[in-house]
Design a protein around this motif. Sequence first.
Motif, short mmCIF file in Angstrom:
data_model
loop_
_atom_site.label_atom_id
_atom_site.label_comp_id
_atom_site.label_asym_id
_atom_site.label_seq_id
_atom_site.Cartn_x
_atom_site.Cartn_y
_atom_site.Cartn_z
N GLY A 275 0.72 -1.43 0.01
CA GLY A 275 -0.14 -0.08 0.01
C GLY A 275 0.76 1.29 -0.01
N SER A 276 0.16 2.26 0.21
CA SER A 276 0.78 3.76 -0.10
C SER A 276 0.77 4.22 -1.50
N ALA A 277 0.99 3.30 -2.35
CA ALA A 277 0.93 3.83 -3.94
C ALA A 277 0.34 2.44 -4.55
N ALA A 278 0.06 2.73 -5.87
CA ALA A 278 -0.74 1.91 -6.61
C ALA A 278 0.23 0.67 -6.72
N GLU A 297 -3.53 -5.82 -1.29
CA GLU A 297 -3.41 -4.39 -1.37
C GLU A 297 -4.51 -3.56 -0.57
N MET A 301 -4.71 6.86 3.83
CA MET A 301 -4.35 8.36 3.64
C MET A 301 -3.97 8.62 5.11
N THR A 302 -2.95 9.68 5.28
CA THR A 302 -2.66 10.22 6.60
C THR A 302 -3.79 10.76 7.55
N VAL A 321 -8.22 -2.06 -4.84
CA VAL A 321 -7.89 -2.10 -3.16
C VAL A 321 -9.10 -2.31 -2.39
N ILE A 391 -8.52 2.21 -7.60
CA ILE A 391 -8.42 4.04 -7.81
C ILE A 391 -7.93 4.19 -9.30
N ARG A 394 -5.63 10.82 -9.09
CA ARG A 394 -6.05 11.89 -7.99
C ARG A 394 -6.77 13.22 -8.82
N LYS A 401 3.17 10.85 -5.75
CA LYS A 401 3.61 9.89 -4.65
C LYS A 401 4.77 9.09 -5.38
P1 AMP Z 1 -0.35 10.10 2.31
O1 AMP Z 1 -0.89 11.42 2.33
O2 AMP Z 1 1.11 9.84 2.56
O3 AMP Z 1 -0.89 9.22 3.47
O4 AMP Z 1 -0.86 9.42 1.13
C1 AMP Z 1 -2.02 9.10 0.69
C2 AMP Z 1 -2.16 8.93 -0.89
O5 AMP Z 1 -1.44 7.70 -0.98
C3 AMP Z 1 -3.67 8.56 -1.05
O6 AMP Z 1 -4.55 9.92 -0.81
C4 AMP Z 1 -3.48 7.97 -2.21
O7 AMP Z 1 -3.26 8.76 -3.34
C5 AMP Z 1 -2.18 7.16 -2.26
N1 AMP Z 1 -2.55 5.83 -1.90
C6 AMP Z 1 -2.50 5.06 -0.64
N2 AMP Z 1 -2.47 3.76 -0.90
C7 AMP Z 1 -2.77 3.55 -2.17
C8 AMP Z 1 -2.99 2.40 -3.14
N3 AMP Z 1 -3.27 1.19 -2.62
N4 AMP Z 1 -3.09 2.62 -4.45
C9 AMP Z 1 -3.16 3.95 -4.87
N5 AMP Z 1 -2.70 4.95 -4.18
C10 AMP Z 1 -2.70 4.80 -2.88
#
Ligand code: AMP
Length: 500
Positions: A275-278, A297, A301-302, A321, A391, A394, A401
């Motif tokens: 996670g955290s990105a695609a 997966e 988000m924070t 996801v 997803i 954005r 990211k």
């Molecule tokens: P952050 O602000 O660092 O918490 O990052 C959050 C962002 O990471 C989300 O708004 C998404 O754009 C992206 N993100 C988190 N997990 C995924 C995922 N599994 N697939 C695609 N994007 C993700």
Amino acid sequence: MDLPIISRARRHGGAPAVEDHEGTWSYGELLAASAGIAEQLLGAAADLAEARVGLAIPAGGLHVAAQWGIWRAGGVVVPLSQAATAAELEQFLADVRPACILATGAPRPEVVAAAGSLGIPIVHLARETLPAARGLVLPAIAAGRRAMILCTSGTTSRPKGVVSTHAGLSAQITSLIEAWRWSAADRIPLFLPLYHIHGIVNVMSSCLWAGGRLDAFSRFDAAAILDRVAAGRYTLFMAVPTIYGRLVEAIAGLPDDARQAAVAGFSALRLAVSGSAALPASLHARWHQLTGQQLLERYGMTEIGMALSHPYDGERRAGTVGVPLPGVEVRLVDDAGGVVSGTDASGEIQVRGPGVFLEYWGQPEATRDSFTEGWFRTGDVAVLERGQYRILGRRSVDIIKSGGYKLSALEIEAALLDHPAIRGCAVVGVPDDEWGEAVAVAAVLEPGETLDAQTLRGWCRERLSPYKIPRRVVVVDSLPQNALGKTSKPAVRALFTGGT
Ligand code: AMP
Ligand code: MCA
């Protein structure tokens, strides 16, 4: 009354909680150390009353003891980036104004410089000289009180502080405990940075809440981690896609025996999460082919913790996801503000639930603007397809990211525009096999000036964390514009991708 993470730790007493470069810490040792730290922070006060306390201690038992100590004293934990420049730290610290910063060993010079210029004292802690607890009564902390502030980049050039309460963090943790079936039998490596939810909540806090054991590494080191995986030390593994990509490469480079052992270690895990990105579908397939494991997966988000996840049992379809996690409500809202019903139509992901953050630190307007009818607007666009969310991207082109880190194009542009030779610039994220997205900049120079990529990166390096430094640079006569006469970011991106 104790905070839940503390009362839960009491149940595990002598069990090993954290293994780090100094050895093992039991739950009992973490509790004792955190009580001593809490008393030291309190001094003569009865309650820190939400005073902020910076945390600049690498992953390990001391980090956990300090985090718990701040909480037990009634303070708010402010984890500091281990990669930030002094300027970035100074901006964040000036915003949240911690009463002190807890550090160990020789703190990073950037921390010393930033703290020095703001007059924030650094309190040094070391395992062997931790203050012994005198058994003072620590304050009772109501669940609704502020617990943590994380620095996040977004659609403004200045990063914001995301404030979570104790109740919010507990909700984020218990949702994952239930969905991913954490138990005291779990063993997990921790190599992700401890200034983001992924490392703090999904790995560290969930593990300790469950009574499991954490192996703390100071940074991601593929060889060291593969050794431990090969030794069969883990039941769980959590990482960003870039790390899974690196592991695939590192495994391929191992001699036969070591490769087989590493693959066997991964195959034996009960769960591996990305996670955290695609996660690219090709990497999902490659990992499955290599280890027999379907990566789970999830999306978060924070501001909200984790919201969506593949099911533990059930289909982990590549490119999606999954479904809302326990306690989390998710809806999709289209551009006209209508809630998308049914499937195959896209909309912004909006989230509601007890894990959602309280506020952006000191920014009531930004907080208000990020909610609609009590739902948090994530800015991510998705579609519900055959029962699982996918997803699509954005809403803002200004969020990038890279390797799991969220970066603001505007923040990088602001740093570049300070350069005397740069008249204008546009920063975009471009697709990248290793990082998911890479930072790219198109720059227009002042007449008669020259600027090579290396000099431009050097300029950024003094001001920005290393992962914000543009990987690709192009100098142009003018920035492409849209019909409104504004810089067209899609057209800028096309300068790098060759698209239109
Ligand atoms: P952050 O602000 O660092 O918490 O990052 C959050 C962002 O990471 C989300 O708004 C998404 O754009 C992206 N993100 C988190 N997990 C995924 C995922 N599994 N697939 C695609 N994007 C993700
Ligand atoms: C390091 N570099 C990067 C990145 N990381 N560049 C772009 N993007 C990055 N993410 C730079 C280094 O500064 C260095 O630059 C060069 O790349 C090579 O460094 P290297 O040593 O190979 O990299 P590394 O230090 O091993 O780091 C790679 C990493 C790291 C382990 C993948 O980026 C990482 O830990 N990412 C995870 C971040 C994370 O946890 N994100 C979660 C936040 P130079 O050569 O110029 O010095 S998101 C979150 O919490 C939400 C809630 C969620 O959904 O999870």
